[in-house]
Design a protein around this motif. Structure first.
Motif, PDB file in Angstrom:
ATOM      1  N   VAL A 256       0.505  -1.233  -0.341  1.00  0.00           N
ATOM      2  CA  VAL A 256       0.576  -0.221  -0.170  1.00  0.00           C
ATOM      3  C   VAL A 256       0.992   1.711  -0.200  1.00  0.00           C
ATOM      4  O   VAL A 256       0.701   2.328  -0.996  1.00  0.00           O
ATOM      5  CB  VAL A 256      -0.629  -0.327   1.200  1.00  0.00           C
ATOM      6  CG1 VAL A 256      -1.655   0.966   0.877  1.00  0.00           C
ATOM      7  CG2 VAL A 256      -2.065  -1.244   1.213  1.00  0.00           C
ATOM      8  N   VAL A 257       1.700   1.503   0.624  1.00  0.00           N
ATOM      9  CA  VAL A 257       2.636   2.893   1.122  1.00  0.00           C
ATOM     10  C   VAL A 257       3.629   2.649  -0.505  1.00  0.00           C
ATOM     11  O   VAL A 257       3.475   3.812  -1.049  1.00  0.00           O
ATOM     12  CB  VAL A 257       3.375   2.448   2.303  1.00  0.00           C
ATOM     13  CG1 VAL A 257       4.909   3.129   2.053  1.00  0.00           C
ATOM     14  CG2 VAL A 257       2.753   2.100   3.359  1.00  0.00           C
ATOM     15  N   GLY A 258       4.686   1.603  -0.762  1.00  0.00           N
ATOM     16  CA  GLY A 258       5.038   1.578  -1.689  1.00  0.00           C
ATOM     17  C   GLY A 258       4.418   1.590  -2.967  1.00  0.00           C
ATOM     18  O   GLY A 258       4.666   2.769  -4.273  1.00  0.00           O
ATOM     19  N   PHE A 259       2.939   1.650  -3.680  1.00  0.00           N
ATOM     20  CA  PHE A 259       2.771   1.460  -4.812  1.00  0.00           C
ATOM     21  C   PHE A 259       2.139   3.271  -4.579  1.00  0.00           C
ATOM     22  O   PHE A 259       2.265   3.842  -5.231  1.00  0.00           O
ATOM     23  CB  PHE A 259       1.361   0.568  -4.517  1.00  0.00           C
ATOM     24  CG  PHE A 259       1.825  -0.640  -5.582  1.00  0.00           C
ATOM     25  CD1 PHE A 259       1.691  -0.559  -6.911  1.00  0.00           C
ATOM     26  CD2 PHE A 259       2.507  -2.033  -4.939  1.00  0.00           C
ATOM     27  CE1 PHE A 259       2.090  -1.753  -7.818  1.00  0.00           C
ATOM     28  CE2 PHE A 259       2.591  -3.102  -5.673  1.00  0.00           C
ATOM     29  CZ  PHE A 259       2.457  -2.739  -7.035  1.00  0.00           C
ATOM     30  N   ALA A 260       1.442   3.639  -3.407  1.00  0.00           N
ATOM     31  CA  ALA A 260       1.043   5.101  -2.804  1.00  0.00           C
ATOM     32  C   ALA A 260       1.532   6.065  -3.262  1.00  0.00           C
ATOM     33  O   ALA A 260       1.406   6.772  -4.488  1.00  0.00           O
ATOM     34  CB  ALA A 260       0.435   5.099  -1.793  1.00  0.00           C
ATOM     35  N   VAL A 261       2.968   5.855  -2.982  1.00  0.00           N
ATOM     36  CA  VAL A 261       3.771   6.653  -3.107  1.00  0.00           C
ATOM     37  C   VAL A 261       4.624   6.962  -3.873  1.00  0.00           C
ATOM     38  O   VAL A 261       5.062   8.019  -5.267  1.00  0.00           O
ATOM     39  CB  VAL A 261       5.419   6.335  -1.789  1.00  0.00           C
ATOM     40  CG1 VAL A 261       6.042   6.731  -2.299  1.00  0.00           C
ATOM     41  CG2 VAL A 261       4.846   6.854  -0.408  1.00  0.00           C
ATOM     42  N   ILE A 262       5.012   5.776  -5.273  1.00  0.00           N
ATOM     43  CA  ILE A 262       5.621   5.807  -6.762  1.00  0.00           C
ATOM     44  C   ILE A 262       4.166   6.562  -7.436  1.00  0.00           C
ATOM     45  O   ILE A 262       4.768   6.962  -8.192  1.00  0.00           O
ATOM     46  CB  ILE A 262       6.055   4.130  -6.772  1.00  0.00           C
ATOM     47  CG1 ILE A 262       7.196   3.591  -5.503  1.00  0.00           C
ATOM     48  CG2 ILE A 262       6.057   3.783  -8.190  1.00  0.00           C
ATOM     49  CD1 ILE A 262       7.499   2.419  -6.417  1.00  0.00           C
ATOM     50  N   ALA A 263       3.502   5.610  -7.288  1.00  0.00           N
ATOM     51  CA  ALA A 263       2.614   6.604  -8.284  1.00  0.00           C
ATOM     52  C   ALA A 263       1.569   7.947  -7.852  1.00  0.00           C
ATOM     53  O   ALA A 263       2.383   8.377  -9.267  1.00  0.00           O
ATOM     54  CB  ALA A 263       0.503   6.254  -8.008  1.00  0.00           C
ATOM     55  N   PHE A 264       1.580   8.402  -6.743  1.00  0.00           N
ATOM     56  CA  PHE A 264       2.351   9.948  -6.379  1.00  0.00           C
ATOM     57  C   PHE A 264       3.294  10.615  -7.469  1.00  0.00           C
ATOM     58  O   PHE A 264       2.943  11.356  -7.990  1.00  0.00           O
ATOM     59  CB  PHE A 264       2.109  10.320  -4.882  1.00  0.00           C
ATOM     60  CG  PHE A 264       2.302  11.593  -4.851  1.00  0.00           C
ATOM     61  CD1 PHE A 264       0.672  12.408  -4.783  1.00  0.00           C
ATOM     62  CD2 PHE A 264       3.867  12.283  -4.402  1.00  0.00           C
ATOM     63  CE1 PHE A 264       0.766  13.861  -4.409  1.00  0.00           C
ATOM     64  CE2 PHE A 264       3.703  13.388  -4.402  1.00  0.00           C
ATOM     65  CZ  PHE A 264       2.383  13.969  -3.934  1.00  0.00           C
ATOM     66  N   LEU A 265       4.408  10.284  -7.023  1.00  0.00           N
ATOM     67  CA  LEU A 265       5.703  10.990  -7.411  1.00  0.00           C
ATOM     68  C   LEU A 265       6.132  10.576  -9.120  1.00  0.00           C
ATOM     69  O   LEU A 265       6.263  11.529  -9.530  1.00  0.00           O
ATOM     70  CB  LEU A 265       6.992  10.071  -7.386  1.00  0.00           C
ATOM     71  CG  LEU A 265       7.448  10.044  -5.543  1.00  0.00           C
ATOM     72  CD1 LEU A 265       8.148   9.043  -5.281  1.00  0.00           C
ATOM     73  CD2 LEU A 265       7.226  11.663  -5.142  1.00  0.00           C
ATOM     74  N   LEU A 266       5.015   9.640  -9.717  1.00  0.00           N
ATOM     75  CA  LEU A 266       5.133   9.538 -11.053  1.00  0.00           C
ATOM     76  C   LEU A 266       4.175  10.044 -11.815  1.00  0.00           C
ATOM     77  O   LEU A 266       4.164  10.813 -12.860  1.00  0.00           O
ATOM     78  CB  LEU A 266       4.609   8.083 -11.612  1.00  0.00           C
ATOM     79  CG  LEU A 266       5.916   6.890 -11.644  1.00  0.00           C
ATOM     80  CD1 LEU A 266       5.199   5.427 -11.751  1.00  0.00           C
ATOM     81  CD2 LEU A 266       7.474   7.280 -12.599  1.00  0.00           C
ATOM     82  N   THR A 267       3.372  11.080 -11.595  1.00  0.00           N
ATOM     83  CA  THR A 267       1.898  11.678 -11.466  1.00  0.00           C
ATOM     84  C   THR A 267       2.304  13.119 -10.997  1.00  0.00           C
ATOM     85  O   THR A 267       1.697  14.384 -11.355  1.00  0.00           O
ATOM     86  CB  THR A 267       0.618  11.236 -10.489  1.00  0.00           C
ATOM     87  OG1 THR A 267       0.918  11.304  -9.766  1.00  0.00           O
ATOM     88  CG2 THR A 267      -0.015   9.747 -11.962  1.00  0.00           C
ATOM     89  N   HIS A 268       2.911  13.204 -10.061  1.00  0.00           N
ATOM     90  CA  HIS A 268       3.862  14.536  -9.401  1.00  0.00           C
ATOM     91  C   HIS A 268       4.982  14.803 -10.075  1.00  0.00           C
ATOM     92  O   HIS A 268       5.980  14.953  -8.948  1.00  0.00           O
ATOM     93  CB  HIS A 268       3.196  15.121  -8.034  1.00  0.00           C
ATOM     94  CG  HIS A 268       1.973  14.597  -8.284  1.00  0.00           C
ATOM     95  ND1 HIS A 268       1.181  14.086  -8.098  1.00  0.00           N
ATOM     96  CD2 HIS A 268       0.749  15.710  -7.844  1.00  0.00           C
ATOM     97  CE1 HIS A 268      -0.685  13.766  -7.889  1.00  0.00           C
ATOM     98  NE2 HIS A 268       0.053  15.458  -7.319  1.00  0.00           N
ATOM     99  N   ARG A 269       5.433  15.160 -10.948  1.00  0.00           N
ATOM    100  CA  ARG A 269       7.241  14.836 -11.385  1.00  0.00           C
ATOM    101  C   ARG A 269       7.393  16.515 -11.020  1.00  0.00           C
ATOM    102  O   ARG A 269       6.890  17.848 -10.708  1.00  0.00           O
ATOM    103  CB  ARG A 269       7.043  14.825 -13.105  1.00  0.00           C
ATOM    104  CG  ARG A 269       6.861  13.359 -13.716  1.00  0.00           C
ATOM    105  CD  ARG A 269       6.541  13.683 -14.743  1.00  0.00           C
ATOM    106  NE  ARG A 269       7.470  14.124 -15.976  1.00  0.00           N
ATOM    107  CZ  ARG A 269       8.471  14.241 -17.161  1.00  0.00           C
ATOM    108  NH1 ARG A 269       7.035  14.126 -18.075  1.00  0.00           N
ATOM    109  NH2 ARG A 269       9.713  14.158 -17.812  1.00  0.00           N
ATOM    110  N   GLY A 270       8.642  16.103 -10.097  1.00  0.00           N
ATOM    111  CA  GLY A 270       9.115  17.627  -9.676  1.00  0.00           C
ATOM    112  C   GLY A 270       9.284  17.792  -8.489  1.00  0.00           C
ATOM    113  O   GLY A 270       9.526  18.485  -7.469  1.00  0.00           O
TER     114      GLY A 270
END
Length: 383
Positions: A256-270
């Motif tokens: 849950v934590v891993g996918f949530a963080v990675i998905a957030f980072l890939l959609t919020h570049r920078g």
């Protein structure tokens, strides 16, 4: 990044023997991801082509924007692997501080110094060949800071010879905190307190100086403490540790934590570069959950999750065997190869295909040769 101890080996007494192959696989794939991310950086930011990269290629390369996440995995793994024998020995460090630091120095420093020499020579050759003109690497302070493994203390030093080495310096310094700070707290107050102490100590520079020291990522101390906590929950026989290990759904927490963080980072570049002090501990928590979940399932005889099976596959474990060499050697070789490649006229897409399809395997091959020459002889158990 760091090699830690080789973990694809048998741990424990005959009644409790386990092979933690997936730890080596995780380390190997993380090292490859770092190398691939640097290939992507070269294509996106250092290409001389007036025609920009096609949108589909830029979007595809975005998956390699999280190189620091791989370094987070290395740090948590390091704390985990170094703590396993200490937990099993009930807090005793084999050979005392002298034996401990001698083992760390023997394992880490010879390949590190070899990579330093190679990096310096390649930079000098690049200047002679007209591939680059900057000479900051000759600064005596740059050279001395790298020799003393303190080049992460200044932005003027830490990226001058072999940029990925900044994290080697951070981890080397954490090695000294383990016996003098983290382990005494662990013995006196427990694993959670030791992790808390690491987190507090890691965030102290930010509280005192703001973001001035963020380039060195001092919060990695807390990530190392998470690894210590993971080893304690995985291998301690004490009842309260077993209760905590059983109460928390570690596998679900990791996913849950891993996918949530990675998905957030890939959609919020920078977002990541300016908020590493927030994101890194969350990624460390996800890594902690993965390690505890896999090891507890393995020790209890349960089937391993798919992720652990993939990480424990022979190719991934093989990459883990020389992951430290991949981390040390790939960047200076990439820089020289990149400058040579720029002298050949080709489209951005062709350059990307050549870099990933041929350049990356060549980097792995060269890193393996570096491993044979400068690393393997210093690995535990190798004659």
């Amino acid at each position: 990044m760091s090699s830690g101890e080789s973990t694809a080996r048998v741990l424990g007494a005959p009644a409790d023997r386990v092979r933690l192959d997936y730890l080596d696989g995780l380390r190997g794939l993380a090292a490859c991801y770092v190398a691939l991310s640097h290939l992507a950086v070269a294509l996106i930011f250092f290409s001389p082509d007036k025609v920009p990269l096609p949108g589909w290629l830029t979007r595809s390369l975005a998956v390699f924007n999280l190189a620091q996440a791989a370094v987070v995995v290395f740090i948590v793994l390091s704390g985990y692997c170094l703590m396993i024998p200490i937990v099993r020995a009930r807090g005793i460090v084999k050979g005392g501080f002298g034996g401990y630091i001698r083992r760390r120095a023997t394992r880490i420093l010879p390949p590190y110094y070899a990579a330093l020499v190679i990096s310096f020579v390649l930079i000098e050759l690049s200047i002679r060949w007209g591939l680059r003109g900057d000479t900051q690497h000759r600064d005596p302070l740059v050279l001395l800071s790298h020799l003393l493994v303190v080049h992460n203390f200044s932005t003027a030093w830490y990226h001058e010879l072999d940029p990925p080495m900044w994290s080697v310096a951070v981890e080397w310094q954490i090695y000294f905190l383990l016996p003098f700070v983290l382990l005494p707290v662990w013995r006196r107050f427990g694993a959670l307190a030791a992790t808390g102490a690491g987190i507090a100590l890691g965030f102290l520079p930010r509280l005192l100086f703001g973001a001035a020291w963020d380039f060195s990522c001092p919060w990695f101390i807390g990530l190392f403490g998470m690894g210590m906590l993971g080893a304690t929950l995985s291998f301690s026989d004490e009842a309260h540790h077993q209760r905590w290990a059983a109460r928390v759904p570690w596998g679900l927490l990791s996913v849950v934590v891993g996918f949530a963080v990675i998905a957030f980072l890939l959609t919020h570049r920078g977002f990541y570069p300016d908020h590493e002090f927030i994101i890194d501990p969350l990624l460390g928590l996800s890594t902690l959950g993965l390690l505890v979940s896999c090891t507890r399932r393995l020790r209890s005889g349960q089937p391993l999750p798919l992720a652990a099976s993939v990480l424990g596959a022979r190719p991934a474990v093989w990459l883990g065997d020389f992951s430290y060499s991949i981390y040390l050697a790939h960047y200076p070789l990439l820089v020289v190869g990149w400058h040579l490649l720029l002298r050949v006229q080709m489209s951005p897409v062709a350059r990307a295909g050549l870099l990933f399809g041929i350049g990356f395997p060549l980097l792995l091959g060269a890193s393996y040769l570096f491993h044979l020459a400068f690393e393997r002889r210093f690995m535990p158990g190798h004659k």
